[in-house]
Design a protein around this motif. Sequence first.
Motif, PDB file in Angstrom:
ATOM      1  N   LEU A  17       0.837  -1.199   0.000  1.00  0.00           N
ATOM      2  CA  LEU A  17       0.000   0.000   0.000  1.00  0.00           C
ATOM      3  C   LEU A  17       0.875   1.254   0.000  1.00  0.00           C
ATOM      4  CD1 LEU A  17      -2.847   1.147   0.094  1.00  0.00           C
ATOM      5  CD2 LEU A  17      -2.791   0.950   2.594  1.00  0.00           C
ATOM      6  N   TYR A  18       1.941   1.223   0.778  1.00  0.00           N
ATOM      7  CA  TYR A  18       2.889   2.338   0.803  1.00  0.00           C
ATOM      8  C   TYR A  18       3.462   2.594  -0.590  1.00  0.00           C
ATOM      9  CZ  TYR A  18       7.461   4.567   1.458  1.00  0.00           C
ATOM     10  OH  TYR A  18       8.567   5.375   1.338  1.00  0.00           O
ATOM     11  N   HIS A  19       3.930   1.552  -1.242  1.00  0.00           N
ATOM     12  CA  HIS A  19       4.544   1.712  -2.565  1.00  0.00           C
ATOM     13  C   HIS A  19       3.517   2.149  -3.613  1.00  0.00           C
ATOM     14  CE1 HIS A  19       8.535   0.360  -1.479  1.00  0.00           C
ATOM     15  NE2 HIS A  19       8.027  -0.704  -0.885  1.00  0.00           N
ATOM     16  N   ASN A  20       2.309   1.632  -3.528  1.00  0.00           N
ATOM     17  CA  ASN A  20       1.275   2.005  -4.488  1.00  0.00           C
ATOM     18  C   ASN A  20       0.885   3.475  -4.364  1.00  0.00           C
ATOM     19  OD1 ASN A  20       1.165  -0.584  -5.503  1.00  0.00           O
ATOM     20  ND2 ASN A  20      -0.597  -1.200  -4.260  1.00  0.00           N
ATOM     21  N   ALA A  21       0.963   4.005  -3.149  1.00  0.00           N
ATOM     22  CA  ALA A  21       0.535   5.390  -2.912  1.00  0.00           C
ATOM     23  C   ALA A  21       1.657   6.399  -3.104  1.00  0.00           C
ATOM     24  CB  ALA A  21      -0.033   5.528  -1.504  1.00  0.00           C
ATOM     25  N   LEU A  22       2.888   5.954  -3.059  1.00  0.00           N
ATOM     26  CA  LEU A  22       4.012   6.893  -3.108  1.00  0.00           C
ATOM     27  C   LEU A  22       4.022   7.712  -4.397  1.00  0.00           C
ATOM     28  CD1 LEU A  22       6.453   7.790  -1.440  1.00  0.00           C
ATOM     29  CD2 LEU A  22       7.815   6.040  -2.615  1.00  0.00           C
ATOM     30  N   ASN A  49       1.191  14.073   3.338  1.00  0.00           N
ATOM     31  CA  ASN A  49       1.190  14.675   2.002  1.00  0.00           C
ATOM     32  C   ASN A  49      -0.093  14.377   1.231  1.00  0.00           C
ATOM     33  OD1 ASN A  49       3.924  15.969   0.883  1.00  0.00           O
ATOM     34  ND2 ASN A  49       4.449  14.459   2.444  1.00  0.00           N
ATOM     35  N   LEU A  50      -0.693  13.245   1.502  1.00  0.00           N
ATOM     36  CA  LEU A  50      -1.921  12.880   0.798  1.00  0.00           C
ATOM     37  C   LEU A  50      -3.131  13.658   1.309  1.00  0.00           C
ATOM     38  CD1 LEU A  50      -1.537   8.993   0.547  1.00  0.00           C
ATOM     39  CD2 LEU A  50      -1.274  10.669  -1.294  1.00  0.00           C
ATOM     40  N   ILE A 255      -5.759   6.620  -3.379  1.00  0.00           N
ATOM     41  CA  ILE A 255      -5.355   5.988  -4.633  1.00  0.00           C
ATOM     42  C   ILE A 255      -6.470   6.063  -5.669  1.00  0.00           C
ATOM     43  CG2 ILE A 255      -4.773   3.763  -5.685  1.00  0.00           C
ATOM     44  CD1 ILE A 255      -3.263   3.088  -3.069  1.00  0.00           C
ATOM     45  N   GLU A 256      -7.703   5.832  -5.222  1.00  0.00           N
ATOM     46  CA  GLU A 256      -8.844   5.894  -6.141  1.00  0.00           C
ATOM     47  C   GLU A 256      -9.064   7.319  -6.671  1.00  0.00           C
ATOM     48  OE1 GLU A 256     -12.260   4.439  -4.131  1.00  0.00           O
ATOM     49  OE2 GLU A 256     -11.522   2.389  -3.949  1.00  0.00           O
ATOM     50  N   GLU A 257      -8.901   8.309  -5.818  1.00  0.00           N
ATOM     51  CA  GLU A 257      -9.237   9.687  -6.208  1.00  0.00           C
ATOM     52  C   GLU A 257      -8.096  10.405  -6.921  1.00  0.00           C
ATOM     53  OE1 GLU A 257     -10.897  11.977  -3.084  1.00  0.00           O
ATOM     54  OE2 GLU A 257     -12.435  10.499  -2.578  1.00  0.00           O
ATOM     55  N   LEU A 258      -6.876   9.962  -6.714  1.00  0.00           N
ATOM     56  CA  LEU A 258      -5.732  10.699  -7.265  1.00  0.00           C
ATOM     57  C   LEU A 258      -5.083   9.998  -8.460  1.00  0.00           C
ATOM     58  CD1 LEU A 258      -4.033  11.796  -3.909  1.00  0.00           C
ATOM     59  CD2 LEU A 258      -5.484  13.170  -5.407  1.00  0.00           C
ATOM     60  N   ASN A 259      -5.415   8.749  -8.684  1.00  0.00           N
ATOM     61  CA  ASN A 259      -4.844   8.043  -9.846  1.00  0.00           C
ATOM     62  C   ASN A 259      -5.520   8.507 -11.138  1.00  0.00           C
ATOM     63  OD1 ASN A 259      -2.629   6.404  -9.399  1.00  0.00           O
ATOM     64  ND2 ASN A 259      -3.867   4.824  -8.421  1.00  0.00           N
TER      65      ASN A 259
END
Length: 259
Positions: A17-22, A49-50, A255-259
């Motif tokens: 999850l950390y790597h997916n969001a970075l 930061n998110l 992740i859903e809103e910023l990807n």
Amino acid sequence: MQVWAVIYDRDNFPDTLYHNALSLVDQTAQSKIKKFRRREDACRSLIGNLLPRVLLRKRGVPKDALAFATTDTGKPYCIAPGIDPPLGFNVTHDEGVVAMAFGTGDLGPPAFNVGVDVMQLKIPPCSTFADFVDSVSSQLTPLEHDMVLADIPQSEAVRRFYWIWTLKEAYTKALGMGLGFDFRRIQYNVPEEVVTIDGELARGWQFRKFEVAQSGNKYVGVAARFIGGRFLTIEDLDVGSLVCYDAASFVNRAIEELN
């Protein structure tokens, strides 16, 4: 003012999850996050930061328009176009809680006078409460020092101390002053709910107090905002103005809103 508090537990926050969001934050933020040696510190920084990015998306700012800058003293602020009314925010963290206070940008552009601090109610190991207070007494006024060491239950004394400390931190963060501000210039009389700055009533300031629980630990926090005028208000944060998220759920939402 509103506060979003993200409850972080490293055992429930997988590395994937950390790597997916970075990648959701810019390269400058990524570089700072990656410098942390401990993964939990990097995760807290990532969440911090998110938070404003998710807030801006909620306000309708397009993903490709999310942009931030910092003041000369390092306080972040939003430079995305078209935010009306202006938005002020501030992010803080302690142990298992990452919090962001935000509200209408009234005074003190471009970062605006909004600040927040949160701290866990605890006494450092291998220390008595009296020794702990004495170790930071140079940052307390004589009234504050006597107030937290008064003949009251220790649990209440600890709460008084951290209300005082988080209010002082929130005030200086709202000013964007950074380190070096003399905390003795600020006095918070907790029983009487009075804040003075340099001996004068802190007119024009709003202070909102809140509490958060995390895995059996208790935290207190204060959000501060300068709106001007003749009045000082110190109140508990309104019901509905404090929203708590589980860290994994919040980051998955990001992740859903910023990807």
